[in-house]
Design an enzyme around this catalytic site. Structure first.
Site: not given
Length: 763
Positions: A140-142, A177, A199
């Site tokens: 999804g994102a990093m 993020e 997370e």
């Protein structure tokens, strides 16, 4: 386009390194690329030289960081930029022609960085932050340090063609993020065993930031949806503790799941509620200051929070992080005493093991009459006569106002006092009330004495108990009926989610009553459906826009005839004019589902029309809407065609899963046969990554018979790999649990008659 994705352990494939989070270093990066390409890395460009068709781009030396956070992006991009109040330059990069879709994410980022700097007590330490929209990106994102990469649907928002739900997703993902820039990048986990803290914390704090940015979204009530996802996975025997000992990085794939992210976030929320918001914040400031540019483990955070709060934080959280599962608290009224008993909740209904240090909060007839205790043993009791009314009460030992309650509550009057445990749903446990207490709560809901998070919790707890065969379906139906004038987005979203699940079970257990249950649900939602109508109301709330789409989507799935006719009318207008106001983006997916309900092998016009729209649009969110709808036809041949399309070159690898998640109940078997036939291709194409596990869960878990569970087990017996073993076992367990519930429903007397009666009721 070239994009790196090094987490968890792929930096070693790019350059020689000690590729573990505890080995931090500074990096000097130089990239050779075509002269017409944009080249990005973690730090600003230091020097750029051209040599013919190539250019040599050198970047400033990075701050000290772990290898998994190093990133390089090369491609054809345009960007928009702004500067934060602290002077940090923020840019959003996207494909040429799409910069207008990056404005919302840019605004969120520019406002979030100063908020986090104040909340964490530490400024953002890099000179720039780039956020890049990647068209084909499995994650999804990093959170790469200073260069965050996103799937397009997680970063871009089109004011005209994106739905309200898309806008909220962008806000949550961006704030998630950016939280990592402190919690993960500045202070990094010592080893992957502590992944959950990275997370889980980023998930929790993203809601904190979203609440600051958009208080009208009532985001903490919506947070309960995250907790529910964690509840459902953690109620399986095949779940795992939040903190999992990781011996090798290949074991990581399956713990990037709802336990690490959503249970982790829920436990952090519970802890923050217990020790108090200000004490928690002060503890985080000390933790980040102490471990900045270093590595830390879970116990390090608990130690700092214990110092600040003078509470035994480690004692409280160890029982929640080091073993799987969670408790259900049984509450029984005995005179003036409330007797409590805790035991592990399992979806199978079987007895579990475990004892948790559980923060019990309760209200007694009013939100001004509260009691807070720690339940350390299996049994406990509370003397209700000792509970006094006050204007404000603390959630835990420190002084704290109720951050999450926003609703002004009515006085309970002379009704028998209701008792609600887990006030505002801030703790990670379920509650089962005795019959008398459950009756009082139904009356309190009907009389509008309870606020939205508690109405949500009571409903979801009853569903969980019912699905575990601890309560009859009639008890759940009786409770659902009390919500017929509900208007809160999150509560109705919970009701709708439960309705889908119960509908599937009723259809399998007593097929002749399936239509009656659907009519009952439609009648329940009639009040709010009438209020919302079909089209946006000038000045309406973000939540109403999302709710309209969800209610109309249920009407489409449940085959409401009048709604279906109206959907087709509006869809046809949309086919003729893509800018028509008759099909707003928030109801578009509902219309697509209604179209697919009519699609058959002999009349594929609706299906073909959706594929035409798919091919014409360049908006990722529109493509996802279509992919999520095209397998919802009850015609198996159409579903088979849609599944084949999902593996075609027209569908990005990251998006194939949306088709699988939209499969109609009638086509479950078709999907399973297709999956088995295509297993070799799926494994070759997606391999041991998380996508393969998600394919398995989407196709295998919806069944409801022991025979099918045995068949799934047999198929994977010769195909099991470490990266999918947990998902396969979880899916099989879910099938067996659903099969048990189906049998339990079949054995309940009077359900057919009750459903007929409920279907006739008009609200």
């Amino acid at each position: 386009m070239a994009v790196t994705q090094f987490e968890p352990a792929d930096a070693r494939r790019c350059f020689p390194c000690w590729d573990e989070p505890s080995y931090k270093a500074t990096f000097q990066i130089t990239v050779y690329a075509p002269v017409d390409r944009v080249v990005l890395s973690n730090m600003p460009v230091f020097e750029e030289k051209t040599d013919g068709n190539l250019k040599r781009v050198s970047f400033q030396e990075s701050r000290i960081m772990s290898t998994y956070l190093v990133a390089i992006v090369v491609g054809e991009f345009e960007y928009i930029e702004r500067t934060t109040t602290a002077g940090n330059k923020v840019r959003v990069y996207c494909q040429v022609g799409k910069t207008n879709q990056g404005m919302f994410a840019l605004d969120v980022a520019v406002r979030t960085l100063p908020y986090y700097a104040e909340y964490f007590g530490t400024r953002y330490p890099l000179p720039k932050l780039d956020m890049v929209a990647i068209p084909d990106f499995c994650f999804g994102a990093m959170e790469n340090y200073g260069l965050v990469t996103y799937r397009e649907t997680a970063l871009l928002y089109d004011e005209k063609h994106s739905a309200a739900a898309n806008k909220q997703r962008v806000a949550i993902v961006v704030t998630h993020e950016l939280a990592h820039q402190w919690f993960g990048n500045l202070v990094t986990m010592e080893w992957w065993t502590h992944l959950w803290l990275n997370e889980g914390f980023a998930t929790w704090v993203s809601y904190l930031a979203a609440d600051y940015l958009f208080p009208e979204w009532k985001i903490w009530t919506q947070f309960n949806e995250e907790t529910v996802d964690a509840f459902r996975l953690d109620a399986l025997v095949e779940s795992h503790p939040i903190e999992v000992e990781v011996g090798h990085v290949r074991e990581l794939t399956e713990i990037f799941d709802a336990i690490s992210y959503k249970k982790g976030a829920s436990i952090i929320r519970m802890l923050e509620s217990y020790i108090g918001a200000q004490v928690f914040k002060k503890g985080l400031n000390s933790y980040i200051m102490r471990y900045a540019w270093k590595n830390a483990k879970t116990e390090d955070l608990w130690a700092v929070l214990s110092e600040e709060s003078r509470e035994p934080v480690n004692e409280l959280v160890d029982s929640w992080t080091k073993k799987r599962g969670y408790p259900v608290i049984f509450a029984k009224l005995e005179g003036t005493k409330l007797e409590l008993e805790q035991s592990q909740y399992l979806s199978s209904g079987k007895p579990g093991e475990g004892l948790w240090v559980t923060p019990i909060t309760l209200c007694y007839g009013s939100y001004n009459a509260r009691k807070n205790v720690l339940l350390r043993e299996i049994h406990g009791s509370i003397n209700l006569s000792e509970i006094t009314h006050s204007k404000k009460d603390s959630i835990g030992p420190s002084d704290r106002s109720d951050q999450y309650s926003t609703m002004e509550l009515k006085d309970a009057g002379t009704q028998p006092n209701w008792i609600k445990l887990n006030v505002e749903q801030t703790a990670f446990y379920r509650v089962q009330y005795d019959d008398e207490l459950a009756k009082r709560l139904r009356s309190a809901i009907a009389a509008e004495f309870l606020d939205a998070p508690d109405r949500f919790g009571i409903l979801d707890d009853m569903y969980a108990l019912c699905s575990a065969c601890k309560q009859p379906l009639s008890a759940l139906l009786s409770l659902m009926g009390v919500y017929h004038r509900e208007i809160d987005y999150s509560v109705l979203s919970c009701l709708i989610d439960i309705a889908y699940k119960v509908s599937s079970v009723v259809s399998d257990a007593i097929p002749l009553s399936a239509a009656d249950f659907k009519s009952f649900t439609i009648n329940l939602l009639h009040f709010e459906a009438e209020n919302l109508g079909w089209e946006p109301i000038p000045g309406e709330s973000h939540l109403n826009a999302m709710l309209r789409g969800q209610i109309l989507e249920l009407l489409a799935h449940f085959g409401h005839e009048k709604a279906k006719v109206e959907f087709i009318r509006r869809f046809n207008a949309f086919l003729n004019d893509r800018s028509t106001a008759l099909l707003p983006t928030d109801i578009r997916k509902a219309a697509y589902i209604a179209v697919m309900q009519n699609a058959t092998n002999s009349d594929k016009s609706g299906y073909d029309s959706l594929l035409r729209i798919f091919r014409e649009t360049d908006l990722s969110q529109e493509k996802v809407r279509i992919l999520s709808s095209i397998a919802s036809s009850p015609d198996s041949s159409i579903v088979r065609e849609a599944l084949d399309f999902s593996l075609s070159s027209e569908v990005r690898n990251q998006d194939a899963l949306f088709v699988l998640r939209g499969i109609s109940r009638e086509a479950r078997e078709t999907a399973w046969l297709w999956f088995k036939e295509n297993w070799e291709f799926i494994w070759k194409n997606w391999g041991s990554g998380a996508m393969t596990a998600r394919f398995i869960a989407a196709v295998a878990s919806p069944f409801s018979s022991e025979k099918k569970a045995d068949e799934i087990q047999g198929f994977f017996s010769t195909r099991l790999q470490p990266s999918i073993e947990r998902t396969v076992n979880q899916s099989i367990e879910q099938v067996r649990i659903r099969a048990q519930w189906v049998k339990h429903v079949q054995q309940q007397n009077g359900l057919v008659e009750l459903l007929k009666e409920l279907a006739r009721q008009k609200h």
